[in-house]
Structures are given as structure tokens and as C-alpha cells.
Design a protein around this motif. Structure first.
Motif, PDB file in Angstrom:
ATOM      1  N   ASP A 101      56.603  21.635 -17.629  1.00 21.23           N
ATOM      2  CA  ASP A 101      56.305  20.872 -18.838  1.00 21.23           C
ATOM      3  C   ASP A 101      57.474  20.895 -19.813  1.00 21.23           C
ATOM      4  OD1 ASP A 101      53.815  19.951 -18.142  1.00 21.23           O
ATOM      5  OD2 ASP A 101      52.753  21.672 -18.980  1.00 21.23           O
ATOM      6  N   THR A 189      49.339  11.009 -22.288  1.00 21.21           N
ATOM      7  CA  THR A 189      50.649  11.470 -22.751  1.00 21.21           C
ATOM      8  C   THR A 189      50.548  12.088 -24.138  1.00 21.21           C
ATOM      9  OG1 THR A 189      51.800   9.802 -21.419  1.00 21.21           O
ATOM     10  CG2 THR A 189      53.006  10.746 -23.273  1.00 21.21           C
ATOM     11  N   TRP A 192      49.080  15.452 -23.754  1.00 19.92           N
ATOM     12  CA  TRP A 192      50.071  16.374 -23.194  1.00 19.92           C
ATOM     13  C   TRP A 192      51.037  16.856 -24.272  1.00 19.92           C
ATOM     14  CZ3 TRP A 192      55.436  15.167 -22.547  1.00 19.92           C
ATOM     15  CH2 TRP A 192      56.164  16.170 -21.887  1.00 19.92           C
TER      16      TRP A 192
END
Length: 300
Positions: A101, A189, A192
Motif C-alpha cells: 500500500d 479508492t 483506500w
């Protein structure tokens, strides 16, 4: 015993009754085919399968997406259209990380590809005179070869876009994109991004020649714009070669969804980015995109 005339009358009555029954059957099933039992439906062609409705046109055309971009006029002085990518993009943002990530975040900052889809339109602005210290510039201020636009820069989906030929200096830069994608993907997104201060709050990245980069990721305030939004502040520090003060870059990353379109903005500077410029870009851009989308729906 029936007489002959009575027998003939009875046979005639039976024949008449049979004729009436046949006539009634014909009326009850008009158009009956020969050899087909009365009351059965005639064979016909197979039912046509309904065709799928035509796909709806995209809300934004490329021209509309470009009209929704922010410009240097929205931000005022000292912002100007870019003449190339800042040198800090390569020296500080081009790095890798062990956690996937964290690596994905660095890639998104360096490539500007946050949503994983080609932009509908892009804009890039330079802030401050120091942003014009281009590679290849001599003492007279004339830019050397490669200072033009469009040689190796980011591209809109139709192939046009912002060049990064010569490379700007160390000044602030603001990059702005508009993308189109299903809402669910855009929201994934944004979600995230919201996890990154916990997942990648502090980590060590590796740049060229395995040089260490200390990275800090924090939530950043975002104006109430669009349908959903998320903001981060990323600080990247590299130790100075001469044991002096470290080289520090701060990048504000903002993403805003407006329906099935989204804005992504990166505003980076050595030092602290101008928060007023970020806020103005987000608010003005989201309002402009909302209005362009409204006009686009009215024209469909």
C-alpha cells in the motif's frame, strides 16, 4: 317401427345438427389450419429476443472535461501554466517501499495515476519564481533544449496533455486531473486513501542507489466539495549529503468524487504547500465540474 318418411326426417335432423356444430367450431377458431385440431393456436415465428438498450453516452465529453479544469487565473499570482516537472519529483518521489500500500501511494504521487484510469483532462501549474529554474537554462535565462511541452509528459485519454520536457526547478507545483469511472470504483479508492495514515503512517522508502527516504502520511482537511472526498499530507525527507538540513518535500493529495467523475489533485513544495491554493483549487474545481455535468445531462 318408424315409417320411411319419419326415418328420413330423423336422418336429416341429425345431419343438420352436425352441420351447425361444425359451423360453431369454425366461428370459435377462425383461421384454423387444415388438419389442426379446433381450439389450438397456429404455429408462428419464434418470439424475438428484446435487444439491450443502447449504452448511455458518457456524462462528460473530452471538451467538457477540459472546460471543467482549473486554471492559473483561478489561483492568481504567482501561479502560471507549467513549463515542466519539478526536479523534486525524481529526487524525492521516485522511490519504492516494502509495504504494497505504501508503494502504491508513492507510485500514485509520482505518476499522478491515483484512480488507475486514463484522465479525461489534466492541468499543471507552477507556483513561485523558483519553479522556473529549468534544467539547461543558462545565465541569460534562455531555456536549453527540451524545455518545451508535450515531449514526455502526462497525457489525456485522447493523447494530448501536459509536457514535462525540461523539468522545472524546486518550486511548488499543482497537478490536477479529471477521470471518469463507476462510482463504486472511485469510492473504493477514496476508502483506500483513508486507511493509509494507519497503514503507512511512517515508513522508510528507497530511492536511487538505495538511498533512504523517511515518509510520513497524515490526514489532511478537505473542503466540503463534491459527493465524497479524501485528503492526505505526505512528507518525504531525505538526509543531506553534507550532513546539513534534510531535504524535505511536502505533498498534499486530494481526491473528490462528483457522480461518476472524480478530481485528483497533488500540490507539492519544498516547505509547506499553500493551503489556500489547495482549498481554492478543490472548491472551484468541484463546483465547475458539477456545473459542467449538469449542463451535459441537460443536453443528452
Amino acid at each position: 317401427m318408424l315409417t320411411a318418411p319419419a326415418a328420413r326426417r330423423r336422418l336429416a335432423a341429425r345431419a343438420s345438427t352436425a352441420a351447425l356444430l361444425l359451423a360453431a367450431s369454425a366461428c370459435a377458431a377462425p383461421g384454423a389450419e387444415a388438419g389442426r385440431p379446433p381450439g389450438t393456436a397456429p404455429a408462428g415465428p419464434p418470439s424475438a429476443v428484446p435487444s439491450a438498450p443502447p449504452a448511455a453516452p458518457p456524462v462528460l465529453t473530452t471538451a467538457q472535461a477540459r472546460a471543467a479544469l482549473i486554471t492559473d487565473a483561478d489561483l492568481g499570482e504567482p501561479w502560471r501554466p507549467t513549463r515542466g516537472a519539478a526536479t523534486w519529483r525524481d529526487t524525492l518521489l521516485k522511490a519504492t517501499a516494502d509495504h504494497p500500500d505504501c508503494g502504491r501511494l508513492l507510485d500514485a504521487l509520482y505518476t499522478e495515476d491515483l484512480f488507475g484510469t486514463a484522465p479525461r483532462a489534466t492541468a499543471a501549474l507552477d507556483g513561485g519564481e523558483e519553479a522556473y529554474a529549468y534544467a539547461g537554462e543558462d545565465d541569460s535565462g534562455d531555456a536549453g533544449d527540451g524545455a518545451g511541452e508535450g515531449e514526455a509528459g502526462e497525457r489525456d485519454e485522447d493523447g494530448s496533455g501536459v509536457g514535462d520536457g525540461g523539468g522545472a526547478g524546486d518550486g511548488a507545483q499543482l497537478h490536477y486531473r479529471i477521470v471518469s469511472a463507476p462510482e463504486a470504483g472511485l469510492d473504493r479508492t477514496l476508502d483506500w486513501l483513508g486507511t493509509l495514515p494507519g497503514t503507512c503512517g511512517r515508513f522508510t522508502a528507497r530511492g536511487a542507489k538505495d538511498a533512504a527516504r523517511e515518509v510520513r502520511v497524515e490526514p489532511a482537511p478537505v473542503p466540503e466539495a463534491g459527493d465524497a472526498r479524501r485528503g492526505l499530507r505526505i512528507t518525504v525527507s531525505a538526509p543531506a549529503a553534507d550532513a546539513g538540513a534534510p531535504d524535505v518535500l511536502v505533498v498534499d493529495l486530494v481526491a473528490v468524487r462528483v457522480g461518476e467523475d472524480a478530481i485528483s489533485l497533488t500540490h507539492g513544495a519544498r516547505g509547506v504547500p499553500d493551503e489556500e491554493a489547495t482549498r481554492t483549487a478543490v472548491e472551484t474545481g468541484a463546483e465547475r465540474l458539477t456545473e459542467i455535468r449538469r449542463q451535459g445531462r441537460a443536453q443528452v
